[in-house]
Design a protein around this motif. Sequence first.
Motif, PDB file in Angstrom:
ATOM      1  N   VAL A 150      -3.236  10.507  -0.957  1.00  0.00           N
ATOM      2  CA  VAL A 150      -3.763   9.569  -1.935  1.00  0.00           C
ATOM      3  C   VAL A 150      -3.024   8.249  -1.759  1.00  0.00           C
ATOM      4  O   VAL A 150      -1.819   8.234  -1.473  1.00  0.00           O
ATOM      5  CB  VAL A 150      -3.648  10.123  -3.377  1.00  0.00           C
ATOM      6  N   TYR A 151      -3.745   7.163  -1.927  1.00  0.00           N
ATOM      7  CA  TYR A 151      -3.207   5.835  -1.690  1.00  0.00           C
ATOM      8  C   TYR A 151      -3.267   4.995  -2.957  1.00  0.00           C
ATOM      9  O   TYR A 151      -4.097   5.212  -3.835  1.00  0.00           O
ATOM     10  CB  TYR A 151      -4.006   5.112  -0.604  1.00  0.00           C
TER      11      TYR A 151
ATOM     12  N   PHE B  34      -4.909  -3.180  -8.759  1.00  0.00           N
ATOM     13  CA  PHE B  34      -4.560  -1.955  -8.050  1.00  0.00           C
ATOM     14  C   PHE B  34      -5.808  -1.130  -7.802  1.00  0.00           C
ATOM     15  O   PHE B  34      -6.720  -1.095  -8.638  1.00  0.00           O
ATOM     16  CB  PHE B  34      -3.581  -1.111  -8.862  1.00  0.00           C
ATOM     17  N   PHE B  35      -5.821  -0.429  -6.669  1.00  0.00           N
ATOM     18  CA  PHE B  35      -6.962   0.404  -6.314  1.00  0.00           C
ATOM     19  C   PHE B  35      -6.465   1.716  -5.725  1.00  0.00           C
ATOM     20  O   PHE B  35      -5.690   1.720  -4.771  1.00  0.00           O
ATOM     21  CB  PHE B  35      -7.874  -0.326  -5.331  1.00  0.00           C
ATOM     22  N   ILE B  36      -6.913   2.823  -6.322  1.00  0.00           N
ATOM     23  CA  ILE B  36      -6.527   4.147  -5.872  1.00  0.00           C
ATOM     24  C   ILE B  36      -7.648   4.739  -5.023  1.00  0.00           C
ATOM     25  O   ILE B  36      -8.831   4.538  -5.294  1.00  0.00           O
ATOM     26  CB  ILE B  36      -6.188   5.065  -7.070  1.00  0.00           C
ATOM     27  N   SER B  37      -7.261   5.462  -3.982  1.00  0.00           N
ATOM     28  CA  SER B  37      -8.235   6.132  -3.135  1.00  0.00           C
ATOM     29  C   SER B  37      -7.614   7.407  -2.585  1.00  0.00           C
ATOM     30  O   SER B  37      -6.413   7.623  -2.707  1.00  0.00           O
ATOM     31  CB  SER B  37      -8.706   5.217  -1.997  1.00  0.00           C
TER      32      SER B  37
ATOM     33  N   ARG C  83       0.844  -1.177   0.000  1.00  0.00           N
ATOM     34  CA  ARG C  83       0.000   0.000   0.000  1.00  0.00           C
ATOM     35  C   ARG C  83       0.888   1.239   0.000  1.00  0.00           C
ATOM     36  O   ARG C  83       1.629   1.473   0.956  1.00  0.00           O
ATOM     37  CB  ARG C  83      -0.922   0.023   1.216  1.00  0.00           C
ATOM     38  N   LEU C  84       0.823   2.008  -1.077  1.00  0.00           N
ATOM     39  CA  LEU C  84       1.596   3.224  -1.202  1.00  0.00           C
ATOM     40  C   LEU C  84       0.783   4.420  -0.726  1.00  0.00           C
ATOM     41  O   LEU C  84      -0.439   4.453  -0.876  1.00  0.00           O
ATOM     42  CB  LEU C  84       2.019   3.459  -2.650  1.00  0.00           C
ATOM     43  N   SER C  85       1.470   5.399  -0.167  1.00  0.00           N
ATOM     44  CA  SER C  85       0.845   6.639   0.261  1.00  0.00           C
ATOM     45  C   SER C  85       1.547   7.817  -0.383  1.00  0.00           C
ATOM     46  O   SER C  85       2.752   7.778  -0.619  1.00  0.00           O
ATOM     47  CB  SER C  85       0.903   6.785   1.785  1.00  0.00           C
ATOM     48  N   CYS C  86       0.800   8.859  -0.651  1.00  0.00           N
ATOM     49  CA  CYS C  86       1.331  10.109  -1.175  1.00  0.00           C
ATOM     50  C   CYS C  86       0.767  11.238  -0.340  1.00  0.00           C
ATOM     51  O   CYS C  86      -0.449  11.480  -0.365  1.00  0.00           O
ATOM     52  CB  CYS C  86       0.960  10.278  -2.646  1.00  0.00           C
ATOM     53  N   ALA C  87       1.631  11.911   0.393  1.00  0.00           N
ATOM     54  CA  ALA C  87       1.230  13.030   1.232  1.00  0.00           C
ATOM     55  C   ALA C  87       1.500  14.332   0.497  1.00  0.00           C
ATOM     56  O   ALA C  87       2.628  14.588   0.078  1.00  0.00           O
ATOM     57  CB  ALA C  87       1.986  12.995   2.556  1.00  0.00           C
ATOM     58  N   ALA C  88       0.470  15.143   0.345  1.00  0.00           N
ATOM     59  CA  ALA C  88       0.561  16.388  -0.403  1.00  0.00           C
ATOM     60  C   ALA C  88       0.529  17.584   0.528  1.00  0.00           C
ATOM     61  O   ALA C  88      -0.196  17.599   1.528  1.00  0.00           O
ATOM     62  CB  ALA C  88      -0.583  16.487  -1.410  1.00  0.00           C
TER      63      ALA C  88
END
Length: 115
Positions: free
Chosen positions: A78-79, A67-70, A19-24
């Motif tokens: 965003v994950y 893959f599933f984006i949320s 599970r990847l995370s992107c912190a903006a």
Amino acid sequence: QVQLVESGGGLVQAGGSLRLSCAASGIIFSINAMGWYRQAPGKQRERVATVTSGRITNYADSVKGRFFISRNNAKNTVYLQMNSLKPEDTAVYYCNTVPPSDHYWGQGTQVTVSS
């Protein structure tokens, strides 16, 4: 200043999950469509998945169903849930707006899938 910080990558066996995370930060996150992109060695960067501000999702054919984006607008995050990983998923994964801004690319996070 806009910063997009990816995390969650690593080494995983084929068939496994990450599970990847992107912190903006420095962006009005909630009004932007966001996407995950990846670049494998010797290949061009490709779009993997996108999610609009209205939470409509789209996926590259190569990852569809796996893959599933949320997104969590309260956390400006965003994950990307990646399941049934394959060796061909090995790449550096980046997040960015959709369409991407050349000014926003971060360092990415390495995903390596062993066979």
